[in-house]
Structure formats: structure tokens, C-alpha cells
Design an enzyme around this catalytic site. Sequence first.
Site, short mmCIF file in Angstrom:
data_model
loop_
_atom_site.label_atom_id
_atom_site.label_comp_id
_atom_site.label_asym_id
_atom_site.label_seq_id
_atom_site.Cartn_x
_atom_site.Cartn_y
_atom_site.Cartn_z
N HIS A 1 -11.84 12.14 -1.53
CA HIS A 1 -11.69 11.14 -2.45
C HIS A 1 -12.06 9.96 -2.04
CE1 HIS A 1 -8.08 11.28 -0.03
NE2 HIS A 1 -7.99 9.99 -0.61
N ASP A 2 -12.44 9.57 -0.86
CA ASP A 2 -12.88 8.29 -0.21
C ASP A 2 -14.28 8.48 -0.21
OD1 ASP A 2 -10.12 7.75 -0.23
OD2 ASP A 2 -10.01 8.31 1.86
N GLU B 1 -5.43 13.07 9.10
CA GLU B 1 -6.65 12.36 8.88
C GLU B 1 -6.68 11.22 9.96
OE1 GLU B 1 -8.55 9.11 5.87
OE2 GLU B 1 -6.37 9.16 6.14
N ASP C 1 -1.69 11.62 5.91
CA ASP C 1 -2.66 10.43 5.63
C ASP C 1 -2.72 9.32 6.71
OD1 ASP C 1 -4.16 8.98 3.42
OD2 ASP C 1 -2.50 7.52 3.89
N ASP D 1 0.10 15.87 0.47
CA ASP D 1 -0.36 14.71 1.13
C ASP D 1 1.07 13.87 1.53
OD1 ASP D 1 -2.06 12.43 1.91
OD2 ASP D 1 -3.49 13.21 0.59
C1 GLC Z 1 -6.43 7.26 3.19
C2 GLC Z 1 -6.57 7.77 1.98
C3 GLC Z 1 -7.01 6.81 1.04
C4 GLC Z 1 -6.06 5.88 1.02
C5 GLC Z 1 -5.56 5.28 2.41
C6 GLC Z 1 -4.23 4.51 2.57
O1 GLC Z 1 -7.49 7.07 4.22
O2 GLC Z 1 -7.47 8.85 2.07
O3 GLC Z 1 -7.39 7.11 0.01
O4 GLC Z 1 -6.39 4.61 0.33
O5 GLC Z 1 -5.45 6.32 3.56
O6 GLC Z 1 -3.12 5.35 2.28
#
Ligand code: GLC
Length: 529
Positions: free
Chosen positions: A317-318, A252, A202, A98
Amino acid sequence: MDREWWRSASGYQIYIRSFKDGNNDGIGDLKGIRQKLNYIKSIGVDFIWICPFYDSPMEDNGYDVRDYLKVAQEYGSMTDLKKLILDAHSLGLKVVLDLVLNHTSSTHNWFKKSENRIPPYEDMYVWKDGKEINGVLSEPNNWQSFFSGTAWKYSPKRKQYYLRIFSATMPDINYENDVAFEKIAEVVDFYGNMGVDGFRVDAVAHIGKDLKFKDGKKGKTYLRFSNQPNAHKYLQKLNAVFKKNNMVTIGELGGDPDDKALLKYTHNELDMVCSFEHMGVFGDKHTINTSALLKTLKRKEKLGAKGGWATLFWLNHDYPRLISKIDGEGDAKNGQICLSALMYLLKGTPIIYNGEEIGMQNYPFASPKDFLDVNARMVLENAEDKEKAFANLKESTRDHARTVMQWTDEKYAGFSNVKPLTYVNKNYKKINAEKASLDKNSILNNYRKILELRKNIIDEICDGKYKFYSQKGVIGYKICGKHTNILVLANLSSNNYTPKSSITQMLYSNMKYSNNLAPYQIIVAKINK
Ligand code: GLC
Ligand code: CA
């Protein structure tokens, strides 16, 4: 033409903190992941994506990085990581890490130097003067954090505000600045040299900001720092570094990217994209909105057909657990199987989130004090109506996805020998990987079949034409390949349904099939041309 490996692959996402505790201190770690590689391989995936394990104060469980080139003590060491990569590779599993590049932790040395204006770090983060309103100093604009409240934080040291679109200890990096770019490129090279196969990138939709820093529309200020034209510019530059290292990239993309933007991201910027529109297909009473579902399935497939590439996922995980979003009165297990098969047989790369494959459920949070997640804590802190905020969070908190992986019916679900630092869902005696393996109708064994089937029809999936179908809660598609036509059809209604196509060979179903689709039954079959 040779197809890139990742188009026919599927992946497994690991939230390291709650996956498997290898040294019995109550926290998941790299050693624990290594112990479970055979299990992961047995699901039929081709790569793992490991959530951040870098040195961090863990405000956001590692998405706040203090040192990219160091493993957090609680997760192990670089030696553990190298062993993990070696073992994964010897099983034929590729390893994706990641890459958090939108921000660092405010405890990162780069930020400390930037705050003290030490060259060449002065402009490595997004610094702005405050605005004076009636003699009072206030934030440079009205931008709001994704975690609620203002997106700015004042630094008395530097007498300026820094942008932090997540938490106050996660300052945004400024990619207009070459030093920022070089530092992140060094991180990519470091892991490239180690043999890492790629990165999930990310929050990458947010690396470009509106450089005029204009106020945003209330409730949508994030659009000023999401999918901006300069994000593409920075990514094209970074892509050269990824490709030099022969790495795959999974971006993402939050912040509502449109079709055009998604397509652009997949050309010389990222290999594939995660977008989130499908998270909205569930109605209030845990019903599935089939027209929204059809739209989202079409959108992902269309991206692939047009030369882009989507990732196919229901969870990460979100988000709360998938099975808990499906009507509890009905057969939620088969509901999940239908949704997953519909998603995972599209053009794109499926990614399964740890625990999804055994149908792990949401945790029954009882009090606002129960939440561990920084996002939940910030929402509660900033909420005017705390009760309402709590009621929302009970459904939506990211903590649901972060309870320990349920391996066995032993104490602490076989995650650890000691009390875990995060929650263990009480249903672990009923829901665990060991039990799921033994039950031929389990979600796990259905996922195994679906992923194997996907491999068998990969030419049709990658090169075929999709024709979608939806009527009265029955939804699916035909994949028209060079030599074969394949029907994927799921019955999300409460009535039986008789398919019109003439089936020549049944490839998969989650239930016994006799000319009728029962509620929550899905079939994949060869049909007449
Ligand atoms: C992304 C991750 C999340 C995190 C955010 C900030 O959305 O998936 O878990 O809190 O980025 O890094
Ligand atoms: Ca541990």
C-alpha cells in the site's frame, strides 16, 4: 523435519479502506472483506494480511492507532472481525493483522497520559529536552521524518519535544520503558486469544533509536533510528509473546538493513522479513535494470538458504502500481507476469497486494490537491520547489495503491453502491476482477497457475540449491532439487532467445512455447540433471 506452514504459504494483503464496501457508505470494511473471501481463496493463497482497522483518527489511514482493542466505527465491529476470522478459517485461510508498534496516534490515551506525566506512562514515549541555540529553543537534534521535515514536535504542555518519525500526530513509543512493552504485549495476547494467526509488524526496523540521540548524516538521519542494535533486543523480548500465542510474524524492515541484520532478525525475533531493495530495479524510462534485478533476487534467496526467510512481493500500500512501472509501449501485462513469477518462485513467502493480480494501474493525478495521503501532503508542504515535488509525487505517491479495488464494470467498479471516499480509476470497465477471471491469459489466471505450481515444487523451492543466470536481458535460475532440476527463465529483452538447457517437461509458461522465448515470455520447466 516438519516445515512451518508459512514457508510453503503465500499471502494476500488487503488495504481495507479501498477493498470492498460491505455496507455502502463509500468506505471499505470488514464485512466487505468477508464477502470476498472466496475470491481471495481462488487465487491460491493461504493467508490474508489485513491493514489496520483499529480505532483511529485516520491521519495515516489507521497506522495512527487510537485504541488497539477497538475496531474503527467505519470498518465495523469486533463481532465483524470474529465472523471474518471464522469464515476465513473455515476456508483454510489464516488471518494476519497489522501490528503498529513503533508509534501510536497522539490521541491515544497512553500518549495523553504520557504528555501529562501521569505514572506509569511518563516515559512510554520518546521525550527529549530541546536545545538552546543563541537563546532560541530548537529540536534536540537534526533527525528528519520519513514523511519530510523535522522528526520532532514540541509539546507546550510538557515543555519537551517528542519524537515522531512519521507525522506529527504519530509519536514514537519508547521500548526502553517496560510499560510500553507490557502494553503492546497485551495487544498481542488479545488478538492471540481471538485466534488471529499472526502479525505483519509495521515499521519494526525503527523501534530502536540511537540512545545518544546524536545528529545524523544529512539526508540519512533515519539511520540513527533504523536497524539499531537495541531493536533486536526489544524484538527478542516480544518474540516470546508472539510465540506463546503461536503467531507468525512478518517484519517490515525499511531503513536499509544489511544482509547480516536481516539474518539476525529472522532468528528468535521475527519469522520473516520484508526488505525493499528490489523497489529500485526500475530505470527512469520504465526500463527494468536486469543486473539490479538479479542482485535482488539473489539476495532474497540467499537469506532463505542461510536459514533466514524473506517475503516476496512487488507491491504494497506504500508503492505505485507494478504494471505502471513497466514499459507502457511493450507488453506490460506479460512484463508483470515475468517479474512476479521470478519473484514468487524464490525461497520465501509471496505476498500479493490487492489489485496487483488484476493488473491495476496508477491513477492519473492532475493537481496537488488530489492527494489524500498524509505523506504526499507533508512532502508538498515542506518542498521548496512545489512543481518539482508535484512531478515526483505524480509518479511515486502512495495514493496510486489506494484507489478502490476494481471488481466489475458496474458503477464505482463494484466496490460500493455509493460514491467511494477514495478514487475510482476510470479504466475499471477494462480492468476488473470479473473480466480477469474470464480471460485465460489474464494476470489473474497466470497468478493462479504460478501459485499452484509453487505448491507442486515446494520441496525444491525450500530445500533445493539455486543457481542464477543473467545474460543480455534474459534472467532466471535453476533450482537443483533432490530428484529434479527446475529451470525458471524469463526473457526481458526485445529479442527471441533459445534456452541452452534440455527441457524434459514444461511446467508453466505465459505464452505458447516452441523452443524459443519471445520477449516477456517466462518458462518454468523440468530439465535434465
Ligand atoms: C509503514 C506502513 C505505512 C505507514 C508507516 C507508519 O511503513 O506501511 O503505510 O505510513 O509504516 O505507520
Ligand atoms: Ca463501508
